[in-house]
Write an enzyme that holds these catalytic residues in place. Structure first.
Site, PDB file in Angstrom:
ATOM      1  N   TYR A 206     -14.247  15.863  11.795  1.00 17.44           N
ATOM      2  CA  TYR A 206     -14.374  15.594  10.642  1.00 17.44           C
ATOM      3  C   TYR A 206     -13.484  16.743  10.013  1.00 17.44           C
ATOM      4  O   TYR A 206     -12.766  17.369  10.710  1.00 17.44           O
ATOM      5  CB  TYR A 206     -15.561  15.459   9.968  1.00 17.44           C
ATOM      6  CG  TYR A 206     -15.822  15.080   8.479  1.00 17.44           C
ATOM      7  CD1 TYR A 206     -15.173  13.737   8.116  1.00 17.44           C
ATOM      8  CD2 TYR A 206     -16.266  15.688   7.488  1.00 17.44           C
ATOM      9  CE1 TYR A 206     -15.279  13.430   6.838  1.00 17.44           C
ATOM     10  CE2 TYR A 206     -16.394  15.315   6.224  1.00 17.44           C
ATOM     11  CZ  TYR A 206     -15.886  14.012   5.835  1.00 17.44           C
ATOM     12  OH  TYR A 206     -15.900  13.781   4.663  1.00 17.44           O
TER      13      TYR A 206
ATOM     14  N   ARG B 237      -2.876   9.487   0.740  1.00 21.68           N
ATOM     15  CA  ARG B 237      -3.483  10.800   0.234  1.00 21.68           C
ATOM     16  C   ARG B 237      -4.470  11.155   1.033  1.00 21.68           C
ATOM     17  O   ARG B 237      -5.529  11.095   0.881  1.00 21.68           O
ATOM     18  CB  ARG B 237      -3.759  10.692  -1.285  1.00 21.68           C
ATOM     19  CG  ARG B 237      -4.125  12.152  -1.998  1.00 21.68           C
ATOM     20  CD  ARG B 237      -5.375  12.239  -2.382  1.00 21.68           C
ATOM     21  NE  ARG B 237      -6.306  12.573  -1.492  1.00 21.68           N
ATOM     22  CZ  ARG B 237      -7.591  12.322  -1.569  1.00 21.68           C
ATOM     23  NH1 ARG B 237      -8.176  11.470  -2.521  1.00 21.68           N
ATOM     24  NH2 ARG B 237      -8.295  12.445  -0.570  1.00 21.68           N
TER      25      ARG B 237
ATOM     26  N   LYS C 107     -14.736   9.334   9.358  1.00 20.96           N
ATOM     27  CA  LYS C 107     -15.662   8.591   8.376  1.00 20.96           C
ATOM     28  C   LYS C 107     -16.804   7.892   9.043  1.00 20.96           C
ATOM     29  O   LYS C 107     -18.034   8.058   9.008  1.00 20.96           O
ATOM     30  CB  LYS C 107     -15.334   8.051   7.193  1.00 20.96           C
ATOM     31  CG  LYS C 107     -14.385   9.002   6.459  1.00 20.96           C
ATOM     32  CD  LYS C 107     -15.086   9.801   5.256  1.00 20.96           C
ATOM     33  CE  LYS C 107     -14.131  10.707   4.410  1.00 20.96           C
ATOM     34  NZ  LYS C 107     -14.872  11.468   3.664  1.00 20.96           N
TER      35      LYS C 107
ATOM     36  N   GLU D 116     -10.745   4.667   1.119  1.00 20.83           N
ATOM     37  CA  GLU D 116     -10.765   6.113   1.505  1.00 20.83           C
ATOM     38  C   GLU D 116      -9.176   6.457   1.448  1.00 20.83           C
ATOM     39  O   GLU D 116      -8.468   5.937   1.997  1.00 20.83           O
ATOM     40  CB  GLU D 116     -11.360   6.250   2.937  1.00 20.83           C
ATOM     41  CG  GLU D 116     -11.705   7.895   3.086  1.00 20.83           C
ATOM     42  CD  GLU D 116     -12.704   8.510   2.436  1.00 20.83           C
ATOM     43  OE1 GLU D 116     -13.961   7.966   2.409  1.00 20.83           O
ATOM     44  OE2 GLU D 116     -12.284   9.609   2.021  1.00 20.83           O
ATOM     45  N   ASP D 117      -9.038   7.756   0.742  1.00 22.27           N
ATOM     46  CA  ASP D 117      -7.670   8.390   0.680  1.00 22.27           C
ATOM     47  C   ASP D 117      -6.431   7.739   0.354  1.00 22.27           C
ATOM     48  O   ASP D 117      -5.569   7.688   0.951  1.00 22.27           O
ATOM     49  CB  ASP D 117      -7.572   9.135   2.285  1.00 22.27           C
ATOM     50  CG  ASP D 117      -8.733  10.344   2.198  1.00 22.27           C
ATOM     51  OD1 ASP D 117      -9.517  10.463   1.261  1.00 22.27           O
ATOM     52  OD2 ASP D 117      -8.359  11.093   3.277  1.00 22.27           O
TER      53      ASP D 117
ATOM     54  N   ASP E 218     -15.019   6.293  -1.957  1.00 23.01           N
ATOM     55  CA  ASP E 218     -15.517   7.501  -1.804  1.00 23.01           C
ATOM     56  C   ASP E 218     -15.034   8.834  -2.324  1.00 23.01           C
ATOM     57  O   ASP E 218     -15.732   9.758  -2.676  1.00 23.01           O
ATOM     58  CB  ASP E 218     -15.376   7.812  -0.011  1.00 23.01           C
ATOM     59  CG  ASP E 218     -16.246   8.769   0.437  1.00 23.01           C
ATOM     60  OD1 ASP E 218     -17.362   8.923   0.063  1.00 23.01           O
ATOM     61  OD2 ASP E 218     -15.695   9.483   1.483  1.00 23.01           O
ATOM     62  N   ASP E 219     -13.822   8.911  -2.531  1.00 20.90           N
ATOM     63  CA  ASP E 219     -13.098  10.024  -3.158  1.00 20.90           C
ATOM     64  C   ASP E 219     -13.440  10.040  -4.484  1.00 20.90           C
ATOM     65  O   ASP E 219     -13.698  11.392  -5.199  1.00 20.90           O
ATOM     66  CB  ASP E 219     -11.749   9.938  -2.844  1.00 20.90           C
ATOM     67  CG  ASP E 219     -11.236  10.035  -1.459  1.00 20.90           C
ATOM     68  OD1 ASP E 219     -11.517  10.796  -0.681  1.00 20.90           O
ATOM     69  OD2 ASP E 219     -10.933   8.641  -1.074  1.00 20.90           O
TER      70      ASP E 219
ATOM     71  N   ASN F 271      -9.901  19.919   0.382  1.00 24.90           N
ATOM     72  CA  ASN F 271      -9.758  19.831   1.910  1.00 24.90           C
ATOM     73  C   ASN F 271      -8.159  19.647   2.538  1.00 24.90           C
ATOM     74  O   ASN F 271      -7.510  19.077   1.943  1.00 24.90           O
ATOM     75  CB  ASN F 271     -10.660  18.540   2.411  1.00 24.90           C
ATOM     76  CG  ASN F 271     -11.865  19.078   2.599  1.00 24.90           C
ATOM     77  OD1 ASN F 271     -12.322  20.174   3.029  1.00 24.90           O
ATOM     78  ND2 ASN F 271     -12.693  18.206   2.252  1.00 24.90           N
TER      79      ASN F 271
HETATM   80  O1  OAA Z   1     -12.953  13.681   4.073  1.00 24.91           O
HETATM   81  C1  OAA Z   1     -13.405  14.621   3.310  1.00 24.91           C
HETATM   82  O2  OAA Z   1     -13.564  15.915   3.842  1.00 24.91           O
HETATM   83  C2  OAA Z   1     -13.811  14.507   1.862  1.00 24.91           C
HETATM   84  C3  OAA Z   1     -13.049  13.460   1.414  1.00 24.91           C
HETATM   85  O3  OAA Z   1     -13.203  12.406   1.103  1.00 24.91           O
HETATM   86  C4  OAA Z   1     -11.459  14.201   0.971  1.00 24.91           C
HETATM   87  O4  OAA Z   1     -11.072  15.290   0.949  1.00 24.91           O
HETATM   88  O5  OAA Z   1     -10.451  13.053   0.897  1.00 24.91           O
HETATM   89 MG    MG Z   2     -11.350  11.176   1.265  1.00 30.53          MG
END
Ligand code: OAA
Ligand code: MG
Length: 531
Positions: A87, A139, A157, A228-229, A251-252, A392
């Site tokens: 991760y 992203r 994830k 996600e992202d 999630d973001d 991150n």
């Molecule tokens: O994945 C991670 O560390 C946290 C998150 O969702 C991101 O930064 O997009």
């Molecule tokens: Mg994310």
């Protein structure tokens, strides 16, 4: 032989004599029968000889592809050591190098060439998915557009879902929607594996994603879909479009919000403050910033302040300076925080000096943005300033843990997006912990799946935040930790899942009546990595 090549069934050298005889494995394995413990020890021994984190990532990925039970055994039993590899931060590097380190596909790659045929494609997935994590790679963490290379994120994830909350690996489906990439470096990279074309946009993009959403829900009825992202412009739009009709969350926006709110609750236990009295300045004004601010506003209102007053306690700084009323070109999600009667301010430090926040939360993926000056100013303004550097991977962190403590004379109440080692300052030791949505999404997903909830609601994320905060002990707080330790994550996830499932049952969203013991229901569904 097929058994040895099926990662969900393979036990490798741990197949017993009788299994070997019954399953046609005699002669296909060396004669010695190992225990899972010995196998796990071997994996760790090998891993620790590898010089770089990327090599460790590749080795763990290969194990994941050979023997899922052993992979998850190693992850669960060594979560502090392994999570930073599968991760954040290493997964970020793995995405950047995805084409180069590619060995075997994992998950489903759905490209804009598959338009009109997505339902047919999904039938190729051999398992009944209950949980999909999907990205379009625009992203990836704070790294930007990585196109189809973003697949590393859904994979990572979902590994945490199984390791940290016991969602069965067979129920997990990672998906990348490959709509092209605008990253020229990737377009020119000979090993890039995605479509070599610019991103699909506008109506074509919307209808492509919609085809995926409809096909996924038809193929896997009741499936939970985690966005996600995605880039800001897609993330808010997609969440808005689907959240009231499908079992989805972002999630973001929502996971990050819950983990940050939990961290604030912990910080306030240390400095004795109340949430409704805080003034929070965000560096960033995207998914994470407004996601956190929205949940904070709800939590402040629950403490009895009006919505207007709560909003006024949350301020955003983006690349163009402080978000204020009347600024040209502000997007929908920022408007709530575009406060009137405040002159424009161009930079973050001046915004701090002017607004005098009690907390700063970095979510803009601008590495080093919490300069020594920023940190010292927060320490002048507050006895115990709240400093969350959540971007991150580590290269994008607003400040290191060491700097956060050093420039505030050890007074900062600190959380970080990626892991940092403990810091010793003037003989005192601090153990910073990750304000990362990985504390939240595994438990939320488990609770939604266990209750069969039709929707994922903000109330569930509020419940998750309170539950996570409740898991933080006095001993954690005493060493500067605003979150529980990672080795407790499965216990924490069960509590979060039960709280989320409770909401589903109370709100009539679950697919049945509430059981007597919700926690037992949740636990009964958890995957344990054993043979
Ligand atoms: O994945 C991670 O560390 C946290 C998150 O969702 C991101 O930064 O997009
Ligand atoms: Mg994310």
């Amino acid at each position: 032989m097929a058994l040895l090549r099926d990662p969900l069934l393979n036990k490798g050298t741990a197949f017993t004599e009788s299994e070997r005889a019954a399953l046609g494995l005699r002669g296909l394995l060396p004669p010695c029968v190992l225990t899972m413990e010995t196998q796990a020890q071997r994996v760790l021994t090998n891993l620790r000889t590898l010089p770089t984190d990327l090599e460790k990532y590749v080795a763990l990925n290969a194990l994941h592809d050979r023997n899922e039970a052993l992979f998850f055994r190693v992850v669960v039993d060594n979560i502090d050591e392994i999570q930073p590899i599968i991760y954040t931060p290493t997964v970020g590097l793995a995405c950047q190098k995805y084409g180069l380190i590619f060995q075997r596909p994992r998950g489903m790659f759905i490209s804009s060439r598959d338009r009109g045929q997505i339902a047919e494609l999904l039938k190729n997935w051999p398992y009944q998915a209950k949980l999909i994590v999907v990205t379009d790679g625009e992203r990836i963490l704070g790294l930007g557009d990585l196109g189809a290379n973003g697949m590393g994120i859904p994979v990572g994830k979902l590994s945490l879902y199984s390791a940290c909350a016991g969602v069965h690996p067979e129920a997990c489906l990672p998906v990348v929607l490959d709509v092209g990439t605008n990253n020229d470096e990737l377009l020119n990279d000979p090993y890039y594996l995605g479509l070599r074309e610019r991103r699909l946009t506008g109506e074509a993009y919307d209808s492509f994603v919609d085809e995926f959403m409809q096909a996924a829900r038809k193929t896997f009825p009741g499936v939970l879909i985690q966005f996600e992202d995605f880039a800001n412009h897609s993330a808010f739009k997609l969440l808005h479009k689907y959240r009231d009709e499908a079992c989805v969350f972002n999630d973001d926006i929502q996971g990050t919000a819950a983990v940050a709110l939990a961290g604030l609750f912990s910080a306030l236990r240390v400095n004795g403050g109340k949430l409704k009295d805080q003034k929070i300045l965000f560096l960033g004004a995207g998914e994470a910033a407004t996601g956190i601010a929205d949940l904070v506003v709800s939590a402040m209102m629950a403490e009895g302040v009006s919505e207007a007053d709560a909003l006024r306690r949350n301020w955003l700084v983006d690349s163009r300076g402080l978000v204020v009323g009347g600024r040209q070109g502000l997007h929908g999600h920022k408007l709530r925080y575009a406060h009137a009667d405040q002159a424009p301010i161009a930079d973050f430090l001046t915004a701090i000096r002017t607004l005098k926040p009690t907390a700063i939360i970095g979510v803009a993926a601008v590495g080093g943005a919490f300069t020594p000056e920023v940190l010292k100013t927060m320490a002048e303004l507050n006895e115990q300033p709240i400093v969350f550097a959540l971007s991150n991977p580590t290269s994008k962190a607003e400040c290191s843990a060491e700097d956060a403590y050093r420039y505030t004379e050890g007074r900062a109440l600190f959380a970080c997006g990626s892991p940092y080692d403990p810091v010793t300052l003037n003989g005192r030791s601090f153990v910073p912990r990750q304000g990362n949505n990985s504390y939240i999404f595994p438990g939320v997903g488990l609770g939604v799946i266990a209750s069969g909830s039709k929707l994922v609601t903000d109330e569930m994320f509020m419940a998750a935040a309170h539950t996570l905060a409740d898991c933080v002990g006095k001993d954690d707080l005493a060493q500067g930790s605003l979150y529980p330790s990672l080795p407790r994550i499965r216990e924490v996830s069960v509590r979060i899942a039960a709280a989320v499932a409770d909401v589903a049952f109370q709100r009539g969203l679950a697919d049945g009546p509430a059981p007597n013991d919700v926690k037992a229901l949740v636990q009964s569904q958890m995957y344990e990595p054993h043979y």
